[in-house]
Motif scaffolding. Structure first.
Motif, PDB file in Angstrom:
ATOM      1  N   LEU A  53      44.127  35.323  42.857  1.00  0.00           N
ATOM      2  CA  LEU A  53      44.073  34.108  42.060  1.00  0.00           C
ATOM      3  C   LEU A  53      44.573  34.314  40.637  1.00  0.00           C
ATOM      4  O   LEU A  53      44.214  35.300  39.983  1.00  0.00           O
ATOM      5  CB  LEU A  53      42.620  33.596  41.990  1.00  0.00           C
ATOM      6  CG  LEU A  53      41.862  33.403  43.295  1.00  0.00           C
ATOM      7  CD1 LEU A  53      40.446  32.916  42.992  1.00  0.00           C
ATOM      8  CD2 LEU A  53      42.587  32.407  44.195  1.00  0.00           C
ATOM      9  N   ASP A  54      45.377  33.366  40.166  1.00  0.00           N
ATOM     10  CA  ASP A  54      45.715  33.309  38.755  1.00  0.00           C
ATOM     11  C   ASP A  54      44.471  32.814  38.020  1.00  0.00           C
ATOM     12  O   ASP A  54      43.607  32.158  38.601  1.00  0.00           O
ATOM     13  CB  ASP A  54      46.885  32.341  38.556  1.00  0.00           C
ATOM     14  CG  ASP A  54      47.358  32.311  37.118  1.00  0.00           C
ATOM     15  OD1 ASP A  54      47.112  33.285  36.386  1.00  0.00           O
ATOM     16  OD2 ASP A  54      47.982  31.306  36.721  1.00  0.00           O
ATOM     17  N   ARG A  60      40.362  23.247  39.115  1.00  0.00           N
ATOM     18  CA  ARG A  60      39.483  24.421  39.013  1.00  0.00           C
ATOM     19  C   ARG A  60      40.279  25.624  38.516  1.00  0.00           C
ATOM     20  O   ARG A  60      41.389  25.862  38.951  1.00  0.00           O
ATOM     21  CB  ARG A  60      38.879  24.761  40.373  1.00  0.00           C
ATOM     22  CG  ARG A  60      37.802  23.812  40.856  1.00  0.00           C
ATOM     23  CD  ARG A  60      37.241  24.322  42.184  1.00  0.00           C
ATOM     24  NE  ARG A  60      36.105  23.540  42.637  1.00  0.00           N
ATOM     25  CZ  ARG A  60      36.194  22.452  43.393  1.00  0.00           C
ATOM     26  NH1 ARG A  60      37.389  22.021  43.773  1.00  0.00           N
ATOM     27  NH2 ARG A  60      35.116  21.796  43.773  1.00  0.00           N
ATOM     28  N   THR A  61      39.687  26.390  37.613  1.00  0.00           N
ATOM     29  CA  THR A  61      40.335  27.621  37.167  1.00  0.00           C
ATOM     30  C   THR A  61      40.118  28.713  38.208  1.00  0.00           C
ATOM     31  O   THR A  61      39.313  28.551  39.143  1.00  0.00           O
ATOM     32  CB  THR A  61      39.739  28.107  35.840  1.00  0.00           C
ATOM     33  OG1 THR A  61      38.366  28.494  36.056  1.00  0.00           O
ATOM     34  CG2 THR A  61      39.803  27.026  34.771  1.00  0.00           C
ATOM     35  N   GLY A  62      40.810  29.826  38.024  1.00  0.00           N
ATOM     36  CA  GLY A  62      40.598  30.953  38.916  1.00  0.00           C
ATOM     37  C   GLY A  62      39.161  31.434  38.866  1.00  0.00           C
ATOM     38  O   GLY A  62      38.608  31.915  39.872  1.00  0.00           O
ATOM     39  N   PRO A  79      36.517  38.221  49.042  1.00  0.00           N
ATOM     40  CA  PRO A  79      36.841  39.047  47.876  1.00  0.00           C
ATOM     41  C   PRO A  79      37.999  38.455  47.074  1.00  0.00           C
ATOM     42  O   PRO A  79      38.987  37.978  47.644  1.00  0.00           O
ATOM     43  CB  PRO A  79      37.241  40.400  48.488  1.00  0.00           C
ATOM     44  CG  PRO A  79      36.651  40.391  49.857  1.00  0.00           C
ATOM     45  CD  PRO A  79      36.662  38.967  50.304  1.00  0.00           C
ATOM     46  N   VAL A  80      37.855  38.484  45.761  1.00  0.00           N
ATOM     47  CA  VAL A  80      38.867  37.897  44.882  1.00  0.00           C
ATOM     48  C   VAL A  80      39.503  38.963  43.998  1.00  0.00           C
ATOM     49  O   VAL A  80      38.805  39.766  43.374  1.00  0.00           O
ATOM     50  CB  VAL A  80      38.243  36.801  43.991  1.00  0.00           C
ATOM     51  CG1 VAL A  80      39.254  36.328  42.938  1.00  0.00           C
ATOM     52  CG2 VAL A  80      37.770  35.630  44.833  1.00  0.00           C
ATOM     53  N   LEU A  81      40.829  38.953  43.959  1.00  0.00           N
ATOM     54  CA  LEU A  81      41.593  39.778  43.025  1.00  0.00           C
ATOM     55  C   LEU A  81      42.207  38.839  41.996  1.00  0.00           C
ATOM     56  O   LEU A  81      42.998  37.964  42.343  1.00  0.00           O
ATOM     57  CB  LEU A  81      42.697  40.546  43.764  1.00  0.00           C
ATOM     58  CG  LEU A  81      43.701  41.308  42.886  1.00  0.00           C
ATOM     59  CD1 LEU A  81      43.008  42.392  42.080  1.00  0.00           C
ATOM     60  CD2 LEU A  81      44.818  41.894  43.741  1.00  0.00           C
ATOM     61  N   ILE A  82      41.797  38.986  40.750  1.00  0.00           N
ATOM     62  CA  ILE A  82      42.315  38.144  39.675  1.00  0.00           C
ATOM     63  C   ILE A  82      43.591  38.777  39.110  1.00  0.00           C
ATOM     64  O   ILE A  82      43.615  39.961  38.771  1.00  0.00           O
ATOM     65  CB  ILE A  82      41.271  37.993  38.542  1.00  0.00           C
ATOM     66  CG1 ILE A  82      40.088  37.138  39.003  1.00  0.00           C
ATOM     67  CG2 ILE A  82      41.907  37.406  37.285  1.00  0.00           C
ATOM     68  CD1 ILE A  82      40.396  35.657  39.135  1.00  0.00           C
ATOM     69  N   LEU A  83      44.645  37.982  39.017  1.00  0.00           N
ATOM     70  CA  LEU A  83      45.888  38.422  38.394  1.00  0.00           C
ATOM     71  C   LEU A  83      46.046  37.637  37.094  1.00  0.00           C
ATOM     72  O   LEU A  83      46.029  36.407  37.107  1.00  0.00           O
ATOM     73  CB  LEU A  83      47.079  38.160  39.316  1.00  0.00           C
ATOM     74  CG  LEU A  83      47.068  38.934  40.641  1.00  0.00           C
ATOM     75  CD1 LEU A  83      48.238  38.511  41.519  1.00  0.00           C
ATOM     76  CD2 LEU A  83      47.119  40.426  40.389  1.00  0.00           C
ATOM     77  N   PHE A 103      40.600  43.007  38.969  1.00  0.00           N
ATOM     78  CA  PHE A 103      41.592  42.251  38.224  1.00  0.00           C
ATOM     79  C   PHE A 103      42.738  43.180  37.863  1.00  0.00           C
ATOM     80  O   PHE A 103      42.579  44.394  37.735  1.00  0.00           O
ATOM     81  CB  PHE A 103      41.002  41.569  36.984  1.00  0.00           C
ATOM     82  CG  PHE A 103      40.696  42.487  35.838  1.00  0.00           C
ATOM     83  CD1 PHE A 103      41.687  42.857  34.951  1.00  0.00           C
ATOM     84  CD2 PHE A 103      39.416  42.961  35.635  1.00  0.00           C
ATOM     85  CE1 PHE A 103      41.415  43.705  33.887  1.00  0.00           C
ATOM     86  CE2 PHE A 103      39.122  43.802  34.579  1.00  0.00           C
ATOM     87  CZ  PHE A 103      40.129  44.179  33.699  1.00  0.00           C
ATOM     88  N   LEU A 104      43.906  42.568  37.719  1.00  0.00           N
ATOM     89  CA  LEU A 104      45.128  43.316  37.474  1.00  0.00           C
ATOM     90  C   LEU A 104      46.022  42.460  36.588  1.00  0.00           C
ATOM     91  O   LEU A 104      46.011  41.240  36.686  1.00  0.00           O
ATOM     92  CB  LEU A 104      45.826  43.575  38.820  1.00  0.00           C
ATOM     93  CG  LEU A 104      46.722  44.799  38.965  1.00  0.00           C
ATOM     94  CD1 LEU A 104      45.949  46.087  38.681  1.00  0.00           C
ATOM     95  CD2 LEU A 104      47.288  44.857  40.381  1.00  0.00           C
TER      96      LEU A 104
END
Length: 221
Positions: A53-54, A60-62, A79-83, A103-104
């Motif tokens: 997710l951005d 809705r925001t990430g 599971p969420v990976l924030i970019l 996050f990355l």
């Protein structure tokens, strides 16, 4: 096959990330969303293994989506990976608080993004090594967040487990921790399996946040 949902309001970024992931033989993009509302709908409908997710999206925001997918009340968390393009930013802190598995930064190397997706899918979580200490030290300094677990958990850790937690908080991988402590990687993994339930957390990232919140690791470590 690891099934991935990609959400970003910038068409080029969304297409680029999706293309990067799709090029891997063990990864499959099952959906792409242009805003947070669509991301949440597709995530609940498609049940991906990882949602990339951005942070800033219309609707809705990430962070909002992360909170919905990672809520403690959910038994079927995604599971969420924030970019993100921001290394120190309230959005990053909000993502940690909301329960993101990692996050990355978007300008990370392509293979690093792919590796992060695999790590999050495996339940290991990930942090951008270039900003880990900077983000978490700032996180610990300026935020007093709702605790992810009781600080008493530190008393349940063995000296070796505490060593591993502190190295984890520095952004080290299992391999780097093993090298530093002169042990096998499998030994590090075994310790981590025991550490998480002792702290009452579900991911490596939450364990790091817990370490700073509880004082087990300080910004000067």
């Amino acid at each position: 096959m690891i099934r991935v949902l990609v959400a970003d309001d910038q068409p080029l970024a969304r297409a680029g990330i999706a293309s990067l992931i799709s090029a891997e033989t063990d990864l499959e993009v099952v959906g792409a969303a242009a805003d947070g509302d669509e991301a949440l709908r597709l995530a609940l409908e498609l049940r991906p293994d990882v949602a990339c997710l951005d942070v800033r999206m219309p609707g809705r925001t990430g962070i909002d989506v992360t909170r919905a997918l990672s809520s403690a009340e959910r038994i079927d968390k995604i599971p969420v990976l924030i970019l993100t393009t921001f290394d120190i930013d309230d959005y990053v802190f909000g993502a940690l608080e909301a329960g993101a598995a990692g996050f990355l930064l978007k300008d990370a190397e392509p293979d690093e993004i792919v590796r992060a997706v695999r790590q999050v899918a495996a339940g290991n979580g990930t942090l951008d090594l270039a900003v880990t200490r900077k983000v978490l030290h700032e996180f610990a300094r300026r935020r007093s967040l709702q605790a992810v677990a009781s600080p008493d958990g530190v008393d349940l850790l063995t000296p070796r487990e505490l060593d591993i937690l502190r190295l984890l908080a520095q952004g080290m991988s299992n391999e780097q921790i093993a090298t530093t402590l002169t042990v096998e990687v499998t030994t590090v993994k075994s310790h981590l399996v025991r550490i998480l339930p002792k702290l009452g957390v579900q991911s490596r990232l939450q364990a790091v946040v817990w370490a700073y919140q509880s004082g087990a690791v300080s910004p000067t470590d």
